[in-house]
Design an enzyme around this catalytic site. Structure first.
Site, short mmCIF file in Angstrom:
data_model
loop_
_atom_site.label_atom_id
_atom_site.label_comp_id
_atom_site.label_asym_id
_atom_site.label_seq_id
_atom_site.Cartn_x
_atom_site.Cartn_y
_atom_site.Cartn_z
N THR A 279 0.86 -1.17 0.00
CA THR A 279 0.00 0.00 0.00
C THR A 279 0.90 1.23 0.00
O THR A 279 1.92 1.27 0.69
CB THR A 279 -0.93 0.01 1.22
OG1 THR A 279 -1.80 -1.12 1.12
CG2 THR A 279 -1.78 1.27 1.27
N PHE A 281 1.16 5.15 0.85
CA PHE A 281 0.55 6.22 1.63
C PHE A 281 1.17 7.54 1.21
O PHE A 281 2.35 7.58 0.87
CB PHE A 281 0.87 6.04 3.12
CG PHE A 281 0.20 4.86 3.76
CD1 PHE A 281 -0.96 5.02 4.49
CD2 PHE A 281 0.73 3.58 3.62
CE1 PHE A 281 -1.59 3.93 5.09
CE2 PHE A 281 0.10 2.49 4.22
CZ PHE A 281 -1.05 2.67 4.95
#
Ligand code: PEP
Ligand code: MN
Length: 677
Positions: A279, A281
């Site tokens: 992921t 960010f």
């Protein structure tokens, strides 16, 4: 206390002392790193020195080997230590807006403690050496508002996941809210199934988690029988809920840390659809933070184009004209203007750089709306790259010089039946990237491994050894094209799982052969490169099927095939949509019987003239005897091959296939050190 216990006690005391020495050494190292950062601040043209990093890794793994340590393990450990050092240095090159403030940094995220965002926050701000105060928020919007209103110094906003894709809500908030982007973080997500006790997976009837996490594990979850899958606010809260309800048939999808935090058990690891699940960010703040021009940065912007022909293209052309590499392009509906879009662009570049500032000025003139979110140290390239935790093969790039292709040659090539494979269509060499390895560039690629995967022990032992010696890619046959039906035919999918496990364990992409069209898609789920054996070079149904997958294919030359027949076979794959084909010369049948096949090294320069596709040489199957492999491998690189593939076995005499041509570990190590020279 008896004698045995006493010994253990003493040993443990010594271990504690050794650990203390390790920590002290790390502290000393970090101090030196900080001093270097100071001196670099005055003089160095950039802070990351990849050559020096590679040399240090090389030296340290050698040292580790001399002391009898696992060199692979030490290499991996040091990659982490060095990445951390780089982060410490980068900090010295940027102006944090909440300057040396007394209290802890206030950092927000969506979710509760143990949620991935909270872990990513710790990872990101860990190298600051400051106290952190982490605060969980119920929604992204609440967290973003807290940043905007000054209740937080920073916020962690997840924007995309490598499996599930972009997080629309996060993008919309970046446009709506008055906040800036001052950093990015890549977090490796490792989803686990977490339950109250160590029950068997088959007993689970209800699974809770954040919808994104459920999406990323959809394949595993759909395989659970009589089990209901439900969305929940966040992954860590799902764990909390499972704990509160005290029901043994319930589970949550969450991180191992979340399980630990709430005192629950991991009953199944690694349940995501894709093995590499990351992921990304962005770190948001109220104000932009300047980063020294010498730090490799990314810049993020949002813009809307005018309603004119070619408007998006002209906007993007501005970036291209300033030599700025675009790393992400996303579009979202433009609020209150139906069928118009906001474009989100990330590119490599630093606002502190003249070129970037100029490009943004030009872009402003071409758009209806432009918002510069900020520039920040990039975490997706270089040593941060997926799989780059281990030192790359130490082979030095080959000097290739300028290759020119004459108008006359182009004329001849235009008459050939193959179009897509031809240099007449594409002049530049095709580079094929698998994980962190690039095939077809200046640095020769080494593929090594057993002819056949025989057992877990065998493939693990080979993987470890070849990786330590600097191999880039792990080979291993699981579907074997054997001349006699009574010979070992390979372990099939069971073997593929073992090869896959070995590749992951040692950070190498894997290559394996497929013989039947029906196996192509299933093998492609795990193999990084699909190999087509010499005997199948003109299996046209197989070639057509290979054209439909998004995986590189290595096409070996047929035993009786001309170079142009081979290129036409490659053309089948290209013509059906897959442009990532690697050619592999492995010897052809001639009247000569002293070697298994005759290695046609002249094919290499011929191919390099006729095609842009990478060319690999397999000296193992050509020679048939291990003694000739080293000289042939050296010759292959000398004539310009982009790499070699060789067979290696822990005990060639016991090999289930191609034993006589397999290199033992020490011979392979010797070959690698010769190639290095
Ligand atoms: C192999 O690489 O294991 C193999 C069978 O090679 P080839 O198809 O070149 O004979
Ligand atoms: Mn073989």
């Amino acid at each position: 206390m008896n004698q045995k216990n006493k010994t253990i006690e003493t040993l443990r005391t010594e271990i504690d002392q050794a650990d203390r020495a390790v920590i002290e050494a790390l502290a000393k190292r970090e101090n030196l790193v900080a001093q270097i950062a100071e001196s670099k601040h005055e003089s160095a043209p950039q802070i990351r020195d990849e050559l020096r990093e590679t040399a240090v890794l090389q030296h340290l793994t050698e040292l580790a080997g001399d002391l009898g340590l696992d060199t692979y393990f030490v290499g991996k450990l040091y990659r982490d230590i060095m990445n951390h050092s780089v982060r410490i240095q980068e900090e010295r090159f940027r102006d944090r807006v909440p300057p040396e403030q007394a209290g802890a940094l206030r950092i927000g995220y969506q979710g509760t403690e143990g949620a991935y965002s909270s872990l990513a926050a710790k990872q990101h701000f860990g190298s600051l050496g400051k106290a952190l105060q982490l605060r969980g928020y119920e929604t992204f919007a609440d967290m973003m508002a807290a940043v905007r209103d000054g209740a937080l110094d920073y916020g962690m906003l997840p924007v995309e996941n490598t499996t599930a894709g972009s997080i629309n809500e996060a993008y919309d908030l970046l446009a709506q809210m008055d906040v800036k982007v001052v950093g990015e973080e890549i977090f490796k997500v490792e989803h686990c199934l977490v339950a109250l006790e160590e029950v068997h997976v088959s007993q689970i009837r209800r699974v809770l988690s954040h919808p994104q996490a459920l999406l990323q594990c959809s394949r595993f979850l759909s395989g659970l029988e009589n089990c209901q899958v439900e969305s929940y606010v966040d992954t860590a809260m799902a764990v909390q809920k499972v704990r509160e309800e005290r029901n043994l048939s319930q589970a949550a999808v969450a991180s191992e840390e979340a399980a630990r935090h709430f005192g629950l058990y991991v009953i199944q690891r690694d349940i995501a659809n894709q093995r590499d699940n990351y992921t990304r960010f962005v770190v948001v703040a109220k104000q932009v933070e300047a980063v020294d021009a010498r730090v490799a940065c990314k810049t993020s912007i949002i813009f809307a184009v005018r309603d004119e022909k070619g408007a998006l293209l002209s906007a993007l052309n501005v970036l291209a004209a300033h030599g700025l590499n675009l790393t992400k392009l996303e579009s979202r509906p433009r609020p209150n203007v139906p069928w118009h879009y906001l474009f989100y662009v990330d590119f490599q570049g630093n606002l502190a750089n003249d070129g970037v500032a100029q490009a943004l000025r030009e872009l402003a003139g071409l758009t209806e709306y432009l918002k510069v979110l900020g520039a920040y140290p990039e975490r997706t390239g270089g040593g941060n790259q997926v799989g780059a935790e281990i030192a790359p093969s130490p082979l030095i790039p080959l000097p290739r010089g300028e290759r020119e292709i004459s108008a006359e040659t182009i004329k001849l090539l235009e008459k050939k039946a193959y179009r897509l494979a031809s240099r007449a269509t594409r002049v530049e060499d095709t580079l094929i990237q698998v994980q962190h390895v690039v095939i077809g560039g200046d640095r020769p690629v080494i593929m090594a491994g057993p002819c056949s995967v025989e057992s877990r022990e065998q493939v693990m032992a080979v993987a470890k050894k070849v990786k330590e010696c600097g191999a880039d890619i792990l080979r291993g046959g699981v579907f074997k094209p054997r001349t006699s039906p009574y010979d070992f035919q390979g372990l099939g999918y069971e073997g593929l799982d073992l090869l896959y496990e070995a590749g992951r364990q040692y950070g190498m992409p894997i290559i394996t052969e497929v013989m039947h069209p029906n196996d192509v898609k299933r093998v492609a789920e795990k193999a990084d490169i699909i190999q087509i054996g010499a005997r199948n070079m003109q299996n046209f149904s197989l070639l057509k099927e290979l054209g439909t997958i998004d995986r590189p294919v290595m096409l070996k030359r047929g035993l009786m095939s001309t170079i142009d027949e081979w290129l036409n076979a490659a053309e089948y794959i290209l013509a059906h949509g897959n442009q990532r084909v690697i050619l592999c010369e492995r010897g052809i049948r001639t009247f000569e019987t002293a070697t298994r096949s005759t290695l046609d090294l002249s094919a290499v320069p011929v191919l390099k003239e006729r095609t842009h596709l990478p060319v690999i040489v397999d000296p193992s199957h050509a020679a048939g005897t291990w003694q000739y492999i080293s000289p042939l491998a050296e010759a292959a690189l000398a004539v310009g091959a982009h790499g070699i593939i060789v067979e290696v076995h822990p005990e060639p005499k016991k090999a289930l296939s191609d034993g006589p041509q397999a290199l033992k570990f020490d011979t392979f190590a010797a070959l690698m050190s010769r190639l290095r020279r």
